[in-house]
Design a protein around this motif. Sequence first.
Motif, PDB file in Angstrom:
ATOM      1  N   ILE A  13      31.579  20.239   2.932  1.00 22.12           N
ATOM      2  CA  ILE A  13      31.877  20.481   1.517  1.00 22.12           C
ATOM      3  C   ILE A  13      31.349  19.327   0.672  1.00 22.12           C
ATOM      4  N   LYS A  38      30.719  26.402  -5.635  1.00 27.10           N
ATOM      5  CA  LYS A  38      31.143  27.673  -5.049  1.00 27.10           C
ATOM      6  C   LYS A  38      29.922  28.463  -4.568  1.00 27.10           C
ATOM      7  N   LEU A  41      28.497  26.848  -1.375  1.00 30.89           N
ATOM      8  CA  LEU A  41      29.360  27.074  -0.217  1.00 30.89           C
ATOM      9  C   LEU A  41      29.265  28.519   0.278  1.00 30.89           C
ATOM     10  N   GLU A  42      29.335  29.473  -0.642  1.00 28.77           N
ATOM     11  CA  GLU A  42      29.250  30.881  -0.245  1.00 28.77           C
ATOM     12  C   GLU A  42      27.879  31.218   0.331  1.00 28.77           C
ATOM     13  N   PHE A  46      30.511  30.023   3.812  1.00 34.75           N
ATOM     14  CA  PHE A  46      31.914  29.658   3.695  1.00 34.75           C
ATOM     15  C   PHE A  46      32.660  30.682   2.837  1.00 34.75           C
ATOM     16  N   VAL A  48      35.233  31.201  -0.023  1.00 35.39           N
ATOM     17  CA  VAL A  48      35.712  30.368  -1.123  1.00 35.39           C
ATOM     18  C   VAL A  48      36.552  31.199  -2.083  1.00 35.39           C
ATOM     19  N   VAL A  73      38.593  26.407   0.354  1.00 36.42           N
ATOM     20  CA  VAL A  73      37.483  26.720   1.256  1.00 36.42           C
ATOM     21  C   VAL A  73      38.015  27.056   2.646  1.00 36.42           C
ATOM     22  N   ASN A  74      37.592  28.219   3.146  1.00 42.03           N
ATOM     23  CA  ASN A  74      37.982  28.711   4.466  1.00 42.03           C
ATOM     24  C   ASN A  74      39.496  28.686   4.673  1.00 42.03           C
TER      25      ASN A  74
END
Length: 134
Positions: A13, A38, A41-42, A46, A48, A73-74
């Motif tokens: 992250i 976001k 991460l996606e 991940f 989110v 997250v997760n």
Amino acid sequence: MTKKEVTNLSYKIVGYAIKVHKELGPGLLESVYEQCLKFELERNGFEVKQQLVIKIEYSDLELESTLRVNLLVNDCVVVELKAIENILPVHEAQLLTYMKLLKKPQGLLINFNTTNISRTLKPFVNEYFSDLSD
């Protein structure tokens, strides 16, 4: 999850936060960094949740609150973002409270109004982290 998995997730992250910061630099609104982090991460697999409403339970009372966590997250790491001059103790307390209310083991307090995220980043763990296996 294990302590090692949670720590590894937090490391990733932070890496994506650094990537966003390197591209955009300091000086933008917190909401811009939140959307971009976001997205990163996606895009990298991940799960989110953004602006997740935090319910407060007090005795037999369940309160709907206006408290919202920036990113979860997760279903494991609470990420609270700032774009301010200085992180204050109240910001740390806010994150620790969110972690407690959500029963999550790790939190990251990331301030994008800096020249170096790594130097100003504040990771936190709590009793839920201690309860995880190694």
